[in-house]
Enzyme design. Structure first.
Site, PDB file in Angstrom:
ATOM      1  N   HIS A 121      41.252  79.410  68.373  1.00  0.00           N
ATOM      2  CA  HIS A 121      42.513  78.663  68.345  1.00  0.00           C
ATOM      3  C   HIS A 121      43.379  79.289  67.254  1.00  0.00           C
ATOM      4  O   HIS A 121      42.860  79.778  66.249  1.00  0.00           O
ATOM      5  CB  HIS A 121      42.191  77.204  68.000  1.00  0.00           C
ATOM      6  N   GLN A 202      36.639  70.986  68.270  1.00  0.00           N
ATOM      7  CA  GLN A 202      36.242  70.562  69.621  1.00  0.00           C
ATOM      8  C   GLN A 202      34.771  70.160  69.708  1.00  0.00           C
ATOM      9  O   GLN A 202      34.336  69.649  70.737  1.00  0.00           O
ATOM     10  CB  GLN A 202      36.505  71.690  70.640  1.00  0.00           C
ATOM     11  N   CYS A 368      47.127  77.367  72.604  1.00  0.00           N
ATOM     12  CA  CYS A 368      47.057  77.909  71.233  1.00  0.00           C
ATOM     13  C   CYS A 368      45.947  78.937  71.102  1.00  0.00           C
ATOM     14  O   CYS A 368      45.260  78.995  70.074  1.00  0.00           O
ATOM     15  CB  CYS A 368      46.858  76.799  70.198  1.00  0.00           C
TER      16      CYS A 368
END
Ligand code: PMP
Length: 413
Positions: A121, A202, A368
């Site tokens: 990311h 995540q 992203c």
């Protein structure tokens, strides 16, 4: 099977009463909030709000206790090496920036290397670009395999780079849902004597974590992706690193003594928490951790794996829909509840627009993760992601709409 304990939880989320028929499949971006978290924040403001660490009166002392109790709860929830090495930040992004500026400015020199991956990311790329740029150091990236895994041979090779100072890798991919072998990544880095930061934005919401066992030097996450409010993140570090690191942001609360021309700094964790923090939001995060604990992180992981398997099966049947990321089977689950896909002939934004008309929320774009998109050779994907409140009916709604969308674009190819 794991879904049994979660079955009733959807009723706790008022958004589904305010938006009847809503199919919310964008929890990887941010999750919805149960009433318990909303209540905890409202009760804190109504029943006992004051600034913390000011201690002059009881209301402030109580607020401080509530705030600090969340640090203790987080230490237990994530099995952190120590409560004092849990730092409250605004989000995962700020936690990476804290490490980049505090650890990086002190430890990186001209020619040094920070090792990231192609799958990161932007939150775990751009801070390293900024800080290596200031120090004349550079960033190298571990490659992604064509299936969407980290290339572990490439990782092993790049760990031998001369002047490698730090590894910074994600635990789970937000774009593909790949669960990386975190323990192996940490152990490999440590065998080469390199510290490692893991981006757990995540992972923390979706699986039980034992950060003491995992042994990463730095671990970062965001509360808003795990039922908590926006405005709170965590850096969980090995305490000895934080003790050696200079402050990142300066101001009130993080000092020992201040003169007009110099200052000395507080001990952990206050040294890294300048200014008034997101007090009520931290209290809300505490309620989110309690809520997740009651559901059970094992159950949450099982529920999402089951939904993922089901969704992968359903979408695989649709002519004209391409799925990205490693194939996952129930015996060998290396996917979190994230499903990235495209409809042939359609831009992901158009697919998301059609789905929105059917009350189905998915994200579309580069997530992203522009380097990952380049490695996949696509400009964008649509992404459906699952959490505790999602059901097979949500997946059925997605599959039904996608069948129509794929037929429409198939006829117009
Ligand atoms: N890393 C990953 C893997 C993410 O998915 C996200 C959020 N999309 C972040 C970092 C950044 O999180 P935040 O925006 O809450 O700082």
């Amino acid at each position: 099977a794991g879904a049994a304990g979660l079955a009733g939880c959807r009723a706790d989320f008022p958004v589904f009463r305010h938006h009847p028929g809503l199919v919310f499949l964008d929890s990887a971006a941010s999750t919805q909030k149960p009433q318990q978290i909303i209540d905890a924040i409202a009760e804190f403001y109504a029943g006992g709000y004051a600034n913390i660490h000011r201690g002059a009166y009881r209301l402030s002392a109580q607020a401080t206790d509530q705030f600090e109790a969340v640090r203790e709860r987080a230490a237990q929830f994530f099995k952190a090496p120590a409560a004092e090495s849990i730092i409250f930040t605004r989000n995962a992004t700020e936690a990476v920036n804290l490490v980049a500026y505090s650890w990086g400015l002190r430890n990186l020199n001209a020619g040094d290397v920070v090792l990231v991956s192609e799958m990161e990311h932007h939150a775990n790329l751009v801070p390293w670009h900024l800080v290596t740029g200031l120090r004349g150091a550079r960033v190298e990236a571990v490659r992604m395999t064509p299936e969407g895994r980290l290339d572990l041979e490439d990782y092993a090779q790049k760990l031998q780079l001369p002047n490698l100072k730090l590894v910074a890798l994600q635990h789970i991919s937000n774009a593909l849902g790949t669960i990386h072998p975190a323990k192996q990544l940490v152990d490999m880095a440590h065998r080469h004597g390199k510290p490692i930061l893991l981006d757990g934005a995540q992972a923390a919401p979706h699986m039980p974590l034992n950060l003491s066992e995992l042994g990463a030097d730095f671990y970062v996450l965001s509360a808003h992706k795990m039922l908590g409010p926006s405005g709170v993140g965590l850096l969980i570090a090995q305490p000895q690193h934080l003790r050696d690191m200079p402050p990142f942001l300066g101001g009130g609360d993080m000092i020992r003594e201040v003169y007009t021309d110099r200052s000395t700094y507080a001990d952990l964790p206050n040294r890294f928490e300048a200014g008034t923090p997101a007090i009520a939001e931290v209290v809300g995060f505490g309620a989110a951790l309690a809520y997740l604990e009651a559901l059970g992180m094992e159950n949450i992981h099982a529920h999402e794996s089951e939904l993922f398997q089901y969704a992968q099966g359903q979408l695989n049947l649709i002519e004209g829909v391409d799925l990205y990321g490693p194939e996952s089977s129930s015996e060998h689950s290396e996917r979190a509840g994230v499903l990235s896909f495209n409809v042939r002939g359609a831009h992901a934004h158009d697919v998301a627009g059609f789905l929105d008309e059917a009350n189905i929320c998915v994200r579309a774009g580069h997530h992203c993760a522009q380097p990952l998109m380049r490695a996949l050779d696509v400009v964008s994907t649509a992404r459906a992601s699952f959490y505790v409140y999602n059901t097979r009916e949500d997946v059925d709604a997605l599959a039904r709409e996608l069948r129509d969308i794929a037929t429409f674009f198939g006829e117009n190819l």
